[in-house]
Design a protein around this motif. Structure first.
Motif, PDB file in Angstrom:
ATOM      1  N   VAL A 101       0.877  -1.176   0.000  1.00 36.79           N
ATOM      2  CA  VAL A 101       0.000   0.000   0.000  1.00 36.79           C
ATOM      3  C   VAL A 101       0.912   1.222   0.000  1.00 36.79           C
ATOM      4  CG1 VAL A 101      -2.018  -1.072   1.043  1.00 36.79           C
ATOM      5  CG2 VAL A 101      -0.226  -0.175   2.529  1.00 36.79           C
ATOM      6  N   VAL A 102       0.574   2.200  -0.844  1.00 41.54           N
ATOM      7  CA  VAL A 102       1.496   3.309  -1.107  1.00 41.54           C
ATOM      8  C   VAL A 102       0.746   4.638  -1.106  1.00 41.54           C
ATOM      9  CG1 VAL A 102       3.131   4.300  -2.759  1.00 41.54           C
ATOM     10  CG2 VAL A 102       2.999   1.812  -2.483  1.00 41.54           C
ATOM     11  N   LEU A 125      -3.110   7.542  -3.587  1.00 44.09           N
ATOM     12  CA  LEU A 125      -3.174   6.482  -2.585  1.00 44.09           C
ATOM     13  C   LEU A 125      -3.628   5.211  -3.275  1.00 44.09           C
ATOM     14  CD1 LEU A 125      -3.000   5.758   0.474  1.00 44.09           C
ATOM     15  CD2 LEU A 125      -5.438   6.316   0.619  1.00 44.09           C
ATOM     16  N   GLY A 126      -2.872   4.124  -3.090  1.00 45.59           N
ATOM     17  CA  GLY A 126      -3.257   2.904  -3.781  1.00 45.59           C
ATOM     18  C   GLY A 126      -2.373   1.731  -3.453  1.00 45.59           C
ATOM     19  N   THR A 127      -2.278   0.801  -4.405  1.00 44.43           N
ATOM     20  CA  THR A 127      -1.549  -0.445  -4.190  1.00 44.43           C
ATOM     21  C   THR A 127      -0.548  -0.680  -5.308  1.00 44.43           C
ATOM     22  OG1 THR A 127      -3.237  -1.735  -5.379  1.00 44.43           O
ATOM     23  CG2 THR A 127      -3.511  -1.484  -2.996  1.00 44.43           C
ATOM     24  N   TYR A 128       0.575  -1.328  -4.954  1.00 47.95           N
ATOM     25  CA  TYR A 128       1.557  -1.823  -5.912  1.00 47.95           C
ATOM     26  C   TYR A 128       1.610  -3.341  -5.744  1.00 47.95           C
ATOM     27  CZ  TYR A 128       3.678   2.858  -6.618  1.00 47.95           C
ATOM     28  OH  TYR A 128       3.909   4.177  -6.930  1.00 47.95           O
ATOM     29  N   ARG A 129       1.653  -4.051  -6.882  1.00 50.68           N
ATOM     30  CA  ARG A 129       1.795  -5.512  -6.838  1.00 50.68           C
ATOM     31  C   ARG A 129       2.977  -5.921  -7.712  1.00 50.68           C
ATOM     32  NH1 ARG A 129      -4.448  -7.796  -6.787  1.00 50.68           N
ATOM     33  NH2 ARG A 129      -5.365  -5.990  -5.756  1.00 50.68           N
ATOM     34  N   SER A 157      -4.520   3.180  -8.290  1.00 57.09           N
ATOM     35  CA  SER A 157      -4.443   4.350  -7.410  1.00 57.09           C
ATOM     36  C   SER A 157      -5.669   5.247  -7.500  1.00 57.09           C
ATOM     37  CB  SER A 157      -3.208   5.195  -7.756  1.00 57.09           C
ATOM     38  OG  SER A 157      -2.025   4.450  -7.685  1.00 57.09           O
ATOM     39  N   TYR A 158      -5.924   5.931  -6.384  1.00 57.78           N
ATOM     40  CA  TYR A 158      -6.856   7.054  -6.344  1.00 57.78           C
ATOM     41  C   TYR A 158      -6.017   8.327  -6.449  1.00 57.78           C
ATOM     42  CZ  TYR A 158     -10.269   3.648  -4.769  1.00 57.78           C
ATOM     43  OH  TYR A 158     -11.098   2.552  -4.690  1.00 57.78           O
ATOM     44  N   LEU A 159      -6.493   9.274  -7.233  1.00 61.30           N
ATOM     45  CA  LEU A 159      -5.758  10.508  -7.481  1.00 61.30           C
ATOM     46  C   LEU A 159      -6.621  11.707  -7.115  1.00 61.30           C
ATOM     47  CD1 LEU A 159      -3.531  12.315  -8.810  1.00 61.30           C
ATOM     48  CD2 LEU A 159      -4.707  11.919 -10.999  1.00 61.30           C
ATOM     49  N   TYR A 177       4.259   0.346   2.385  1.00 58.17           N
ATOM     50  CA  TYR A 177       4.452  -0.829   3.238  1.00 58.17           C
ATOM     51  C   TYR A 177       3.949  -2.057   2.504  1.00 58.17           C
ATOM     52  CZ  TYR A 177       5.577   2.141   7.204  1.00 58.17           C
ATOM     53  OH  TYR A 177       6.191   3.043   8.032  1.00 58.17           O
ATOM     54  N   GLY A 178       4.711  -3.163   2.628  1.00 57.38           N
ATOM     55  CA  GLY A 178       4.334  -4.360   1.903  1.00 57.38           C
ATOM     56  C   GLY A 178       4.479  -5.637   2.700  1.00 57.38           C
ATOM     57  N   SER A 179       3.716  -6.630   2.275  1.00 54.81           N
ATOM     58  CA  SER A 179       3.780  -7.972   2.845  1.00 54.81           C
ATOM     59  C   SER A 179       3.322  -8.939   1.767  1.00 54.81           C
ATOM     60  CB  SER A 179       2.883  -8.083   4.080  1.00 54.81           C
ATOM     61  OG  SER A 179       1.510  -8.058   3.705  1.00 54.81           O
TER      62      SER A 179
END
Length: 340
Positions: free
Chosen positions: A35-36, A52-56, A67-69, A171-173
């Motif tokens: 999540v970024v 705000l969004g996600t990286y995979r 992402s939301y912009l 942050y990632g997991s």
């Protein structure tokens, strides 16, 4: 002739050897899902944005983002989340009640719907530095320092540099993006969350690090269980006579500098939460029970570690002024976590 035949046989033998798979890319910190929060925040600009969004990340060296912009070029009005906290955690009375007011919780425009954008790219790791090159119309490269938590269950991204963004947190997991914790688990979090933030308002940048966040002060709601509330009794710097509350704020005879806080879930299927807060005195100045002016709307994404445990949030503020002046907008990127 025999020599030529031997060479041909050798070449054919090489061609028939099984192909070896390409070496797998090293995932950042060994984690696939992040999540970024990031933003372009400059004091001199009125075209700032936050995402705000996600990286995979995949083992083949590719990365995808969703992402939301929120952008000052296209300001969006606050929107209702659909949440009205019940009477166990709010009040219908005004004055100096110990609970926040029973109001419809707001968030940033568009955050209750689908993400605004998606993009793909490639990534490489060199030591502890992650480099991402996005495949979009303009050049966009990001570099992040990769830090692993002491327990190995979480990886943190600290922005080293970016073609477009000036600030960012990640942050990632290996927990799926659909893994999230209920507000009861958030409320029961045993650790200490602290905030790092960079904000823009009034053509000024403010950086605030290592600030405690009083999650334990929030009140659980009995019926609307996906919401937490907190009435901060007073503030030394906000909600003052000189800050928009000339009749009721701190420093006046009424001396009301309390802040109404609401934390609520946005989605059951992903990490989205949101925070909404505003000065009580601002509503009183307008003779309102629920404030309809420039309240703070802060979309959040839960930070979840490998074990599925809640570890905090990354977030973005996208509080666009209800008036026409972009100078009155309030934008920020921040993290509220126990691993900083």
């Amino acid at each position: 002739m025999r020599t030529a035949t031997a060479i041909l046989s050798f070449v054919l033998a090489l061609a028939l050897l099984p192909l070896q798979p390409a070496a797998a890319a090293s995932l950042p910190g060994g984690k696939s899902t992040y999540v970024v929060s990031q933003g372009h925040l400059k004091a001199s600009s009125r075209e700032n944005w936050v995402r705000l969004g996600t990286y995979r990340f995949a083992a083949n060296g590719t990365v995808s983002a969703s992402s939301y912009l929120w952008w000052q070029r296209r300001p969006e009005a606050r929107q209702r989340t659909g949440m009205v906290p019940d009477k166990s955690c709010t009040t219908k009375a005004g004055g100096s009640a110990s609970r926040p007011r029973m109001c419809r919780v707001l968030t940033a425009g568009g955050y209750t719907g689908a993400p605004d954008e998606s993009r793909t790219g490639t990534f490489t790791m060199a030591g502890d530095v992650l480099t991402i090159r996005w495949k979009i119309a303009q050049a966009w490269t990001e570099q992040w320092y990769v830090r692993r938590s002491p327990d190995g269950k979480l990886t943190r991204l600290d922005l080293k540099g970016s073609t477009l963004a000036t600030h960012g947190y990640g942050y990632g997991s290996n927990a799926a993006i659909g893994t999230r914790r209920a507000m009861s688990s958030v409320k029961a979090f045993p650790g200490a969350l602290r905030q790092d933030l960079t904000s823009w308002a009034g053509d000024k940048l403010v950086t605030s690090n290592n600030q405690p966040f009083s999650l334990s002060s929030f009140r659980a709601c009995t019926t609307t269980t996906s919401c937490l509330t907190y009435l901060q009794p007073s503030s030394r710097s906000a909600c003052q006579k000189s800050g928009g509350c000339p009749n009721y704020g701190g420093g006046t005879k009424a001396d009301i500098s309390s802040i109404q806080y609401y934390l609520t879930k946005i989605s059951n299927s992903d990490r989205r939460d949101t925070m909404w807060h505003w000065c009580t005195c601002l509503a009183m100045e307008r003779r309102e029970f629920c404030y309809t002016g420039n309240s703070h709307v802060k979309p959040l994404m839960q930070v979840i570690d490998d074990s599925g445990a809640f570890r905090g949030w990354v977030g973005a503020e996208a509080s666009f002024s209800t008036g026409s002046s972009r100078k009155a907008d309030m934008l920020a990127v921040f993290r509220l976590t126990d691993f900083r």
